[in-house]
Write an enzyme that holds these catalytic residues in place. Structure first.
Site, PDB file in Angstrom:
ATOM      1  N   GLN A  35      -4.413  -1.261   9.581  1.00  0.00           N
ATOM      2  CA  GLN A  35      -4.335  -2.609   9.124  1.00  0.00           C
ATOM      3  C   GLN A  35      -4.881  -3.559  10.214  1.00  0.00           C
ATOM      4  OE1 GLN A  35      -3.634  -3.060   6.129  1.00  0.00           O
ATOM      5  NE2 GLN A  35      -3.658  -5.274   5.986  1.00  0.00           N
ATOM      6  N   LYS A  55       0.924  -1.100  -0.104  1.00  0.00           N
ATOM      7  CA  LYS A  55       0.180  -0.141  -0.184  1.00  0.00           C
ATOM      8  C   LYS A  55       0.783   1.140  -0.134  1.00  0.00           C
ATOM      9  CE  LYS A  55      -3.899  -2.346   2.400  1.00  0.00           C
ATOM     10  NZ  LYS A  55      -4.685  -2.636   3.464  1.00  0.00           N
ATOM     11  N   ASP A  85     -10.780   3.225   4.398  1.00  0.00           N
ATOM     12  CA  ASP A  85     -11.235   1.834   4.326  1.00  0.00           C
ATOM     13  C   ASP A  85     -12.730   1.736   4.227  1.00  0.00           C
ATOM     14  OD1 ASP A  85      -9.429  -0.404   4.698  1.00  0.00           O
ATOM     15  OD2 ASP A  85      -9.125  -0.007   6.748  1.00  0.00           O
TER      16      ASP A  85
HETATM   17  N1  GUN Z   1      -6.458  -6.587   6.363  1.00  0.00           N
HETATM   18  C1  GUN Z   1      -6.611  -7.341   5.024  1.00  0.00           C
HETATM   19  N2  GUN Z   1      -7.403  -6.341   4.269  1.00  0.00           N
HETATM   20  C2  GUN Z   1      -7.529  -5.282   4.858  1.00  0.00           C
HETATM   21  C3  GUN Z   1      -8.082  -3.888   4.483  1.00  0.00           C
HETATM   22  O1  GUN Z   1      -8.712  -4.063   3.241  1.00  0.00           O
HETATM   23  N3  GUN Z   1      -8.234  -3.155   5.240  1.00  0.00           N
HETATM   24  C4  GUN Z   1      -7.559  -3.199   6.538  1.00  0.00           C
HETATM   25  N4  GUN Z   1      -7.680  -1.966   7.235  1.00  0.00           N
HETATM   26  N5  GUN Z   1      -7.155  -4.220   7.031  1.00  0.00           N
HETATM   27  C5  GUN Z   1      -7.098  -5.368   6.101  1.00  0.00           C
END
Ligand code: GUN
Length: 308
Positions: free
Chosen positions: A94, A50, A117
């Site tokens: 995350q 990311k 998110d």
């Molecule tokens: N863990 C796995 N996928 C995601 C996501 O799209 N967002 C977040 N915050 N954590 C994740």
């Protein structure tokens, strides 16, 4: 019939390149902060991807690393600091978080205007109500893939397998907003195979390797596999029996290289939307930013006289 591949890697790269072009024209750099707690191996990889994608596209991106032992109150204080920081447009904490931290409490602490998110109940509620807001990245990425494949959503029979807050529920809401006829299947559903066989669009988001058998796929159906499951030999595989499903489907996403890259591209898209909205240049689309899907008036929220 051999299905055509829905290449999320290529489509996501194009989306990111388009975002980079737009960001190059702005007088500011949208700010993204990703918070990672502890060293969950999958999270380490995802968060790095990311951050790299954001920097490549010209975002002001920083990762905040906190130890596995961080107190919940301390994490909440970090989120509040980011909420208050004018340089920050998007905040992502995350998941998963360590067991001593309540993830819901943390997600609800994020300013909904910076919730890239789309997990805050305000944004989830806005999506459920058909109002503009920040939409979860994975289902938003699926909508982009369907648009790229030229799939007609209005009136189409769509089946969503899985009812998670992160994928299944928002996925169903987006498909409904695009006027699909949506069926949600979950652990208590009966006749799952039969229900799947009726799908013109089948989205699998259950997290069980190969659960969706090839003969659950209707000839010509669009199969979107959101699952990312690690096999004992370390290889990644989806929720769909890819080889058998590919022989029946019209379109299918590979794993890896299907939905995954779209999730990251949509995180960047959400961050740009949040940045523009915070500065009063509101670009949020009524169906969550997937403008291509809402090309015609009858695809919008104008409900007909019958069922709503
Ligand atoms: N863990 C796995 N996928 C995601 C996501 O799209 N967002 C977040 N915050 N954590 C994740």
């Amino acid at each position: 019939m051999m299905a055509r591949l829905l290449d999320g890697k290529a489509i996501g790269a194009r989306l990111r390149a388009g975002l980079a072009e737009r960001i190059a024209t702005l007088s500011f750099r949208p700010g993204l902060r990703v918070v990672r707690v502890g060293d969950d191996p999958a999270s380490v990889v995802y968060v790095r991807s990311k951050d790299r994608a954001a920097k490549e596209a010209g975002y002001d991106s920083e990762t905040i690393l906190l130890p596995e032992t961080v107190a919940e109150s301390e994490l909440l204080a970090v989120v509040r600091r980011l909420n208050a920081d004018p340089a920050v447009d998007g905040i992502l904490v995350q998941l998963p978080l360590p067991k001593h931290i309540d993830p819901q409490k943390v997600l609800e602490a994020v300013d909904p205007a910076k919730d890239v998110d789309g997990f805050h109940p305000v944004n989830a509620g806005r999506l459920a109500a058909g109002l503009p807001g920040l939409v979860p990245c994975t289902p938003k990425g699926v909508m982009h893939l369907l648009a790229e494949a030229g799939v007609k959503l209005s009136g189409a029979r769509a089946v969503v397998l899985g009812r998670s807050a992160i994928v299944g529920r928002p996925m169903a809401a987006l498909l409904l907003a695009a006027d699909a006829t949506v069926t949600m299947l979950h652990s208590r559903s009966r006749d799952i195979a039969e229900e799947c066989r009726r799908a013109e669009i089948l989205v699998a988001a259950v997290g069980r390797a190969g659960m969706v058998k090839g003969d659950w796929v209707a000839p010509g159906a669009v199969v979107v596999d959101v699952g990312i499951n690690r096999l004992p030999d370390g290889k990644l595989t989806g929720d769909v029996e890819f080889g058998a499903a590919r022989e029946r489907a019209g379109w299918i996403t590979p794993v890896p290289g299907g939905v995954g890259p779209m999730t990251i591209a949509c995180l960047l898209e959400n961050t740009l939307e949040a940045a523009l909205a915070r500065r009063g240049k509101d670009e949020l689309q009524p169906n969550g930013g997937v403008a291509e899907v809402q090309a015609t008036p009858e695809q919008s929220y104008g409900h007909g006289p019958g069922l709503a």
